[in-house]
Write a protein that holds these residues in place. Structure first.
Motif, short mmCIF file in Angstrom:
data_model
loop_
_atom_site.label_atom_id
_atom_site.label_comp_id
_atom_site.label_asym_id
_atom_site.label_seq_id
_atom_site.Cartn_x
_atom_site.Cartn_y
_atom_site.Cartn_z
N VAL A 32 0.87 -1.18 0.00
CA VAL A 32 0.00 0.00 0.00
C VAL A 32 0.90 1.22 0.00
CG1 VAL A 32 -1.76 1.29 1.24
CG2 VAL A 32 -1.84 -1.21 1.21
N VAL A 33 0.87 1.98 -1.09
CA VAL A 33 1.80 3.10 -1.23
C VAL A 33 1.19 4.42 -0.80
CG1 VAL A 33 3.09 1.98 -3.07
CG2 VAL A 33 1.14 3.43 -3.66
N GLY A 34 -0.13 4.45 -0.55
CA GLY A 34 -0.74 5.69 -0.13
C GLY A 34 -2.23 5.56 0.10
N GLU A 35 -2.82 6.63 0.66
CA GLU A 35 -4.25 6.66 0.93
C GLU A 35 -4.81 8.02 0.51
OE1 GLU A 35 -5.17 5.81 4.99
OE2 GLU A 35 -3.82 4.06 5.09
N ALA A 36 -6.11 8.04 0.24
CA ALA A 36 -6.80 9.28 -0.07
C ALA A 36 -8.21 9.20 0.49
CB ALA A 36 -6.85 9.52 -1.58
N SER A 37 -8.74 10.34 0.93
CA SER A 37 -10.06 10.35 1.55
C SER A 37 -11.13 10.94 0.65
CB SER A 37 -10.01 11.13 2.87
OG SER A 37 -9.59 12.47 2.65
#
Length: 234
Positions: A32-37
């Motif tokens: 998992v290289v990143g998250e966004a909301s």
């Protein structure tokens, strides 16, 4: 060593993102290289992080998942989008498929289903679980151009133009088989299957495998009942 599948998680609920991250990072071939909301963050982080797969929620504040999917697919055609949706496959999710998403992942999916779906999408397969396929046919096909009278003559003519082997591959796609499963079924190499799939989609003028599935069912070439043949991608 093969590089891990790079995943961007997009969901407006932090607890859902945390849960997905825990499940996915337990797998040695997924990172998992990143998250966004929200959708705007998703577009920006997809551009910055260059993920292989985006796990995309639909209903989010601001820019929704449909618009974000359309932008990501247009700007990064090698990035696949896997849509998160509820059991009833709301109309927002249908819009994401039209926008270029590679398939559906139900929010109540089991751990192994999520992992299999991500791997399948990364390989270039479309993900349609059996219960999704039936609802897709009932609700999405009309929005993608199906008529209540059934397929038109142009559809039938394009299918008739397929070679015998391409027709076999088309039927297998309609049943929900992955490239690897088609290869085993037809006793050919997976690279050969990929070539046939490309030719089938081109001849049918189908944007992707999902459209090919819809067409196969509209033509009555495979059962509409998932128990009769459609299977989840793996």
């Amino acid at each position: 060593m093969t590089s891990p599948i790079r995943v961007l998680l997009v969901d407006d609920q932090e607890l859902i993102r945390v849960g997905f991250r825990m499940v996915l990072e337990a797998e040695p071939d997924i990172a998992v290289v990143g998250e966004a909301s929200d959708g705007r963050q998703a577009v920006a982080r997809a551009a910055a992080l260059e993920p292989d797969v985006v796990l995309m929620d639909i209903r989010m504040p601001g820019l929704d998942g449909i618009a974000a999917t359309e932008t990501i697919v247009r700007e990064r055609p090698l990035t696949r989008v896997l849509v998160l949706t509820t059991f009833d496959l709301d109309e927002y999710a249908f819009g994401a498929i039209r926008a270029g998403a590679s398939g559906f992942l139900l929010k109540d999916a089991q751990r192994h289903e999520m992992i299999s779906a991500l791997r399948a999408v990364h390989r270039g397969d479309a993900v349609l679980a059996p219960r999704v396929t039936r609802m897709l046919l009932e609700h999405v096909a009309p929005r993608l151009g199906a008529s209540s009278a059934g397929p038109d003559s142009a559809d039938a003519a394009r299918v008739a133009d397929l070679t015998d082997r391409e027709h076999d591959v088309f039927l297998a796609i309609g049943r929900g088989l992955t490239n690897a499963e088609i290869a085993r079924t037809l006793y050919v190499g997976e690279s050969t299957v990929k070539t046939h799939v490309g030719r089938v989609l081109a001849k049918l003028e189908a944007r992707d495998r999902i459209h090919a599935v819809i067409l196969a069912h509209r033509l009555g070439l495979v059962p509409d009942d998932p128990a009769g043949g459609s299977r989840a991608q793996a």
